[in-house]
Design an enzyme around this catalytic site. Structure first.
Site, PDB file in Angstrom:
ATOM      1  N   PRO A   1       0.790  -1.318  -0.182  1.00  0.00           N
ATOM      2  CA  PRO A   1       0.160  -0.060   0.285  1.00  0.00           C
ATOM      3  C   PRO A   1       0.880   1.291   0.189  1.00  0.00           C
ATOM      4  CG  PRO A   1      -0.309  -1.445   1.928  1.00  0.00           C
ATOM      5  CD  PRO A   1       0.485  -2.067   1.243  1.00  0.00           C
TER       6      PRO A   1
ATOM      7  N   GLY B   1       2.638   4.500   1.009  1.00  0.00           N
ATOM      8  CA  GLY B   1       3.363   5.151   2.086  1.00  0.00           C
ATOM      9  C   GLY B   1       3.859   4.198   3.084  1.00  0.00           C
TER      10      GLY B   1
ATOM     11  N   GLY C   1       6.892   2.761   2.631  1.00  0.00           N
ATOM     12  CA  GLY C   1       8.335   2.782   2.905  1.00  0.00           C
ATOM     13  C   GLY C   1       9.158   2.090   1.736  1.00  0.00           C
TER      14      GLY C   1
ATOM     15  N   HIS D   1     -25.595   7.477  20.162  1.00  0.00           N
ATOM     16  CA  HIS D   1     -25.250   6.612  19.108  1.00  0.00           C
ATOM     17  C   HIS D   1     -23.938   6.231  19.431  1.00  0.00           C
ATOM     18  CE1 HIS D   1     -24.705   5.994  14.674  1.00  0.00           C
ATOM     19  NE2 HIS D   1     -23.446   5.991  14.972  1.00  0.00           N
ATOM     20  N   GLU D   2     -23.008   6.960  19.798  1.00  0.00           N
ATOM     21  CA  GLU D   2     -21.392   6.571  19.982  1.00  0.00           C
ATOM     22  C   GLU D   2     -21.753   5.628  21.273  1.00  0.00           C
ATOM     23  OE1 GLU D   2     -19.044   6.906  18.097  1.00  0.00           O
ATOM     24  OE2 GLU D   2     -20.337   8.341  16.601  1.00  0.00           O
TER      25      GLU D   2
ATOM     26  N   HIS E   1     -22.499   2.011  20.086  1.00  0.00           N
ATOM     27  CA  HIS E   1     -21.217   1.187  19.436  1.00  0.00           C
ATOM     28  C   HIS E   1     -20.678   1.036  20.447  1.00  0.00           C
ATOM     29  CE1 HIS E   1     -21.682   2.488  15.344  1.00  0.00           C
ATOM     30  NE2 HIS E   1     -21.657   3.522  15.461  1.00  0.00           N
TER      31      HIS E   1
ATOM     32  N   ASP F   1     -21.577   3.736   9.158  1.00  0.00           N
ATOM     33  CA  ASP F   1     -21.597   2.430   9.822  1.00  0.00           C
ATOM     34  C   ASP F   1     -22.526   1.515   8.928  1.00  0.00           C
ATOM     35  OD1 ASP F   1     -20.763   3.696  12.074  1.00  0.00           O
ATOM     36  OD2 ASP F   1     -22.841   4.171  12.922  1.00  0.00           O
TER      37      ASP F   1
HETATM   38  P1  ADP Z   1       5.961   4.627  -0.642  1.00  0.00           P
HETATM   39  O1  ADP Z   1       7.050   4.573  -1.574  1.00  0.00           O
HETATM   40  O2  ADP Z   1       5.707   2.982  -0.049  1.00  0.00           O
HETATM   41  O3  ADP Z   1       4.624   5.057  -0.958  1.00  0.00           O
HETATM   42  P2  ADP Z   1       7.834   6.320   0.906  1.00  0.00           P
HETATM   43  O4  ADP Z   1       8.683   5.314   1.132  1.00  0.00           O
HETATM   44  O5  ADP Z   1       7.580   7.118  -0.203  1.00  0.00           O
HETATM   45  O6  ADP Z   1       6.294   5.230   0.756  1.00  0.00           O
HETATM   46  O7  ADP Z   1       7.316   6.736   2.670  1.00  0.00           O
HETATM   47  C1  ADP Z   1       7.050   8.051   2.419  1.00  0.00           C
HETATM   48  C2  ADP Z   1       7.382   8.650   3.967  1.00  0.00           C
HETATM   49  O8  ADP Z   1       6.629   7.707   4.899  1.00  0.00           O
HETATM   50  C3  ADP Z   1       8.813   8.330   3.985  1.00  0.00           C
HETATM   51  O9  ADP Z   1       9.533   9.491   3.603  1.00  0.00           O
HETATM   52  C4  ADP Z   1       8.910   8.090   5.379  1.00  0.00           C
HETATM   53  O10 ADP Z   1       9.016   9.219   6.297  1.00  0.00           O
HETATM   54  C5  ADP Z   1       7.578   7.321   5.859  1.00  0.00           C
HETATM   55  N1  ADP Z   1       7.805   5.921   6.223  1.00  0.00           N
HETATM   56  C6  ADP Z   1       7.166   5.343   5.302  1.00  0.00           C
HETATM   57  N2  ADP Z   1       7.398   4.090   5.550  1.00  0.00           N
HETATM   58  C7  ADP Z   1       8.423   4.000   6.569  1.00  0.00           C
HETATM   59  C8  ADP Z   1       8.884   3.175   7.293  1.00  0.00           C
HETATM   60  N3  ADP Z   1       8.902   1.861   7.190  1.00  0.00           N
HETATM   61  N4  ADP Z   1       9.813   3.488   8.417  1.00  0.00           N
HETATM   62  C9  ADP Z   1      10.043   4.704   8.738  1.00  0.00           C
HETATM   63  N5  ADP Z   1       9.380   5.838   7.869  1.00  0.00           N
HETATM   64  C10 ADP Z   1       8.646   5.432   7.040  1.00  0.00           C
HETATM   65 ZN    ZN Z   2     -21.721   5.213  14.496  1.00  0.00          ZN
END
Ligand code: ADP
Ligand code: ZN
Length: 604
Positions: A207, A209, A211, A428-429, A432, A505
């Site tokens: 996914p 972000g 790394g 409501h909350e 849950h 929900d």
């Molecule tokens: P991707 O390429 O998987 O979309 P990135 O490597 O560009 O993700 O990550 C974006 C930012 O998120 C990085 O610059 C870092 O700051 C942070 N980050 C993401 N994953 C990690 C990880 N496993 N450890 C430390 N920082 C991370």
């Molecule tokens: Zn709800």
């Protein structure tokens, strides 16, 4: 990336020239050519020719007479119109044919060629000339013309920013997988001596972000080799020929600088499955992909160039890319688990000033489901909060508050709920939370709040898993559905009517129920997959794979399943109505209560 400037100005310039040429043709040359064919004569000549029966066709217009002689092809003449009684009779007598379209008849083919074929031909020729020129600019063959071939030698080199594996946390498995490549790059000899060759391409799959980019940089950083990088999406918006020639250029440079890493981000942008029937499909993408495949096939596995590519849509990739000898190794980079989240938080917390004694484990527990990038964001938000409050270091509270900021959007301080609304949201909350707490298998409640968020949620119940779940039992899933319905059930029980507040929900409960039936084999259908996930990492789109009859049966079963859990939730709330009232009033007063407060009141 510091790329070559695309020749945008010159391009517009050339198109203007083409336009001007076409206007010229239409405005001057065409009429001139046409005029050449028409001979201006005086009226006397016309009368003479009539006398001598030399006229083939004649057309009398409002202010002139057009006529032809009897030659083959006929010459067209024009003369002015005179007051000449009996002209028509004389013409008739001389055997001239009366016509109404002498000019058009003159040479339909010639005029068609002149007004259509010629301009188009000019356009095409100029266009080809232009695109060739642009390939030259991009460093393709024959780039002497603009002498760009040499000057962009460093175009793609990107520093790996000195990133090491220690900067990337919580992705131990992926790291383990990539260590071998680091070893190979730092000492290719050791491998070539035995005759072992490395995989040419490694696909980092996971996914957004998580790394992946960082990992690729870390491989280069650890092995201390150059890092070439480009993003697949850059190519899609390019002119024809640019993408392919860029790939060519990239690999040329990479081979010169080997051993090195070539990183292609978002490879799905160019590497999507090629669709045969698509008319006018993305030519640029296909050309680029073909060039990439050619390049990958073109070098041996031991040249020291390793290609890393990242994607979050592995299933959309063209099978040609994942064939042996290309990206045949796949390294999953998943969302971090509890321990991983803690490690990532710690790595990023090192970059800011923090108060001593922060329990990162607790923060990580609350940030269930967050990606590495989100965790980095959470730490940064915590630092910002501290600054805003005029403090010198971020505290644990800052971190916890930033989770909510990142997850649920900023607190909407000025949104005012009416008393009635606030009361409904509170019930409501609590609905849950109470349903969750009374079902032993549901995760305990961490925090409940009825402070509206910019995300549009009027309140939310933060549930925290006691660790990460990889397997969920049928019972747990059912309980989860019951918990989702608990909010609406409480509204109905107390106020006798329902509101729009349960939309999210409902969506989640439906999704879960459907998945249980069509994907997890938790219904009378047994172990039959009625749906397949086509996009595991982005949203998890599914495609139905069953007959319309089965489909409507599934729909019925989803309805029944959710209804049953709704009944269960309603039962729990009715049984504990006193607690429901007490808790809801407490929440109404305080607006935010913690899990401990909640349990204390519940167990009192
Ligand atoms: P991707 O390429 O998987 O979309 P990135 O490597 O560009 O993700 O990550 C974006 C930012 O998120 C990085 O610059 C870092 O700051 C942070 N980050 C993401 N994953 C990690 C990880 N496993 N450890 C430390 N920082 C991370
Ligand atoms: Zn709800």
């Amino acid at each position: 990336m510091n790329e070559i400037k695309q020749p945008k100005r010159p391009l517009v310039f050339y198109y203007l020239i083409v336009l001007a040429v076409m206007l010229l043709i239409n405005g001057f040359i065409l009429p001139m050519l046409a005029q050449q064919q028409i001979k201006e004569v005086d009226y006397g000549t016309f009368m003479e020719m009539t006398e001598n029966s030399q006229i083939g066709e004649v057309e009398i217009r409002q202010n002139m007479i057009l006529f032809t002689d009897k030659a083959d092809p006929p010459q067209i003449y024009r003369t002015g119109l005179m007051d000449d009684a009996g002209l028509v009779e004389r013409l008739h007598a001389s055997g001239a044919k009366f016509s109404s379209q002498i000019i058009e008849q003159a040479s339909p083919l010639a005029s068609f060629i002149l007004s259509w074929i010629l301009p188009i031909a000019i356009f095409v020729i100029l266009g080809q000339f232009l695109s060739r020129k642009m390939m030259d600019r991009a460093g393709g063959p024959g780039s002497m013309m603009f002498n760009m071939g040499k000057s962009n030698a460093k175009v793609y080199v990107k520093s790996s920013d000195g990133i090491k594996f220690s900067d990337v946390a919580g992705v131990d498995e992926a790291e383990e997988n990539l260590k071998e490549i680091v070893e190979y790059l730092s000492d290719p000899h050791k491998y070539t001596e035995i005759g072992a060759s490395m995989p040419k391409g490694v696909l980092l799959v996971g996914p957004p972000g998580t790394g992946k980019t960082m990992l690729a940089k870390a491989v280069a950083g650890e092995a201390n080799v150059p890092f070439f990088s480009m993003s697949g999406s850059e190519f899609v918006e390019m002119f024809v020929g640019m993408g392919a020639s860029k790939v060519r250029d990239l690999f040329k440079q990479a081979k010169e600088k080997a051993p090195c890493i070539v990183f292609i981000d978002e490879i799905d942008a160019i590497g999507q499955k090629r669709s045969g029937g698509q008319i006018g499909g993305n030519d640029e993408r296909e050309q680029t992909l073909n060039q990439l495949l050619t390049e990958m096939d073109g070098f041996e596995g031991n040249t020291g160039v390793i290609i890393l590519a990242a994607t979050n849509r592995p299933e959309s990739l063209d099978p040609a890319l994942t064939r042996p000898g290309r990206f045949d190794r796949r390294v999953p980079v998943e969302l971090p688990d509890l321990k991983g989240r803690e490690a990532i938080l710690k790595v990023h917390a090192k970059k800011i000033k923090t108060e001593p004694g922060i329990d990162y484990g607790a923060v990580a527990r609350m940030a269930s489901g967050a990606s590495g990038a989100e965790l980095a964001n959470i730490v940064n938000e915590a630092a910002l909060r501290a600054v805003r409050d005029g403090r010198k270091a971020a505290s644990q509270r800052d971190m916890e508050e930033s989770i909510e900021t990142v997850i649920a959007g900023y607190q909407k301080k000025n949104a005012i709920l009416s008393d009635k609304e606030k009361s409904i949201v509170a019930y409501h909350e609590i609905g849950h939370a109470l349903v969750a707490a009374m079902q032993s298998h549901s995760a305990p409640v961490q925090k409940i709040t009825i402070i509206p968020r910019t995300s549009g949620a009027l309140g939310y119940t933060l549930q925290v898993d006691e660790g990460d779940h990889y397997l969920m039992s049928k019972e747990e899933l059912e309980n989860k559905i019951a918990t989702f319905t608990g909010g609406r059930a409480a509204e109905e029980l107390i106020f006798g009517s329902v509101t729009t507040g349960a939309a999210n929900d409902i969506e989640q409960a439906t999704k879960l129920a459907r998945a249980m039936i069509s994907r997890y084999g938790m219904s009378e259908f047994g172990m039959v997959a009625m749906e397949t996930v086509t996009n595991q990492y982005l949203g998890g789109d599914t495609t139905l794979a069953c007959s319309p009859q089965t489909q409507s049966k599934i729909d019925e079963m989803v309805v029944a399943l959710v209804a049953k859990q709704y009944e269960k939730a309603m039962g729990i709330l009715k049984e504990n109505k006193a607690k429901l009232d007490e808790l809801a009033h407490h929440l109404y007063e305080k607006e935010t209560i913690t899990g401990e407060e909640f349990m204390a009141i519940l167990n009192a």
